[in-house]
Design an enzyme around this catalytic site. Structure first.
Site, short mmCIF file in Angstrom:
data_model
loop_
_atom_site.label_atom_id
_atom_site.label_comp_id
_atom_site.label_asym_id
_atom_site.label_seq_id
_atom_site.Cartn_x
_atom_site.Cartn_y
_atom_site.Cartn_z
N HIS A 160 0.86 -1.19 0.00
CA HIS A 160 0.00 0.00 0.00
C HIS A 160 0.89 1.24 0.00
CE1 HIS A 160 -2.21 3.31 1.86
NE2 HIS A 160 -3.32 2.77 1.38
N GLY A 161 1.91 1.19 0.84
CA GLY A 161 2.92 2.24 0.82
C GLY A 161 2.70 3.38 1.80
N ASP A 162 1.47 3.52 2.32
CA ASP A 162 1.20 4.60 3.29
C ASP A 162 0.14 4.09 4.27
OD1 ASP A 162 1.20 7.04 4.56
OD2 ASP A 162 0.21 8.14 2.95
N LEU A 163 0.44 2.93 4.85
CA LEU A 163 -0.59 2.17 5.56
C LEU A 163 -0.65 2.53 7.04
CD1 LEU A 163 -2.76 0.09 5.06
CD2 LEU A 163 -1.08 -1.71 5.46
N ASN A 202 -5.74 5.60 6.62
CA ASN A 202 -5.95 5.15 5.24
C ASN A 202 -6.66 3.80 5.17
OD1 ASN A 202 -4.98 7.43 4.06
ND2 ASN A 202 -2.88 6.69 3.85
#
Ligand code: ADP
Length: 303
Positions: free
Chosen positions: A209-212, A216
């Site tokens: 996801h990268g920005d979990l 979010n």
């Protein structure tokens, strides 16, 4: 290869007409708080349809095209729900602001095993083949994207550790260089040179996801967790897990369920802070000095 052909319109009215018919109008617009980067709105159409809209300055329209590709990549895994993207646009009538329209997540009461289910779903997402998500190499993505409002490089690399050094830590440290003393800068260079002493290559690459963080993850009307606002790339699954722990952590049932499906490589606890160093540096570069002590603490821990 994943390809997203996103309709693009020159006004919100045109978007609504093309997507829902000329007889549909926006009858209600409500501001939604919670985001850090964009303005967010809930729209209600004359037939009762609810939509979610983000907007930003015209020059930031690529925030939205990248977000659409990221959500599409997560959707492709069929592991976790994400809102369907409807279109992007630049609304000339409203001062040329860029916008992104997607399905509105209604929210609902969470299923009893909400976190446990998310743990299993994230593990499944991390286990999905990444062949469609990267054209060469093993780590990176089909295109650069954004982490918050900052550019995130996704240049394909064969190996994870060089990717994490070249495309994650190095550019963030470069932008934050003025925050550090000369001796700290020397330590940072040493840390980057010796990254292979602290990190490990994953058993296989994973879509992240990268920005979990918890902001979010939203409950959908099915009561399960939906993912929003990603900064996707193909990397080491541990980086997503580390981010979940950065701002408060998810409940223990999430981690237990995750590990049951996808056991973690030993020593994760010693690597977690290095992954979060990237996120903290990004916050330092985006929001300023209050993140500097955490960055310094992590650098000091490894050097
Ligand atoms: P930003 O890009 O500014 O970080 P977010 O993607 O975090 O914005 O969205 C801001 C807020 O809007 C979120 O915290 C969430 O409450 C809400 N939100 C995001 N996506 C949707 C959606 N598809 N449906 C309903 N609400 C949403």
């Amino acid at each position: 290869m994943i390809s997203v052909t996103l309709p693009h319109y020159t006004s919100l009215e045109q978007a609504i007409t093309e997507l829902y018919g000329a007889d549909k109008k926006v009858v209600q617009t409500s501001r939604i708080s919670g985001g850090d980067i964009n303005d967010a709105y809930g729209l209600k159409l004359s037939d009762g349809t609810r939509l979610f809209m983000k907007s930003n300055a015209r020059e930031n329209v690529s925030f939205f095209t990248c977000e659409a590709v990221g959500l599409q990549a997560i959707a492709m895994t069929q592991a976790i729900s994400t809102p369907s993207i409807l279109c992007s646009g630049v609304d000339e009538a409203r001062g040329g602001c860029a916008f992104l329209l997607m399905d509105f997540i209604m929210g609902g009461s969470r299923v009893a095993n909400y976190w446990e289910t998310l743990g299993r779903q994230l593990a499944a997402m991390h286990q999905t083949s990444t062949a469609e998500l990267i054209s060469e190499g093993n780590y990176g993505f089909l295109q650069d994207n954004y982490i918050g409002a900052r550019k995130q490089m996704n240049t394909p690399h064969d190996k994870w550790i060089p990717f994490f050094r070249d495309c994650r830590l190095t550019p963030q440290f470069a932008d934050a260089a003025n925050c550090f003393t000369q001796s700290e800068r020397r330590n940072i260079s040493k840390l980057l040179e010796h990254l292979q002493d602290y990190l490990v290559e994953p058993e296989h690459p994973s879509l992240l996801h990268g920005d979990l963080w918890s902001g979010n993850v939203m409950a959908g009307d099915d009561g399960k967790a939906w993912l929003i606002d990603p900064a996707v790339y193909v990397g080491h699954a541990e980086a997503d897990l580390a981010m979940t722990e950065l701002f408060g952590g998810f409940p223990d049932t999430f981690y237990a369920a995750y590990k049951e499906v996808f056991p973690m490589q030993s020593g994760y606890e010693h690597r977690r802070d290095l992954y979060n160093l990237y996120q903290l540096l990004n916050h330092l570069n985006l929001f300023g000095g209050s993140y500097l002590p955490s960055v310094r603490r992590i650098v000091g821990k490894y050097i």
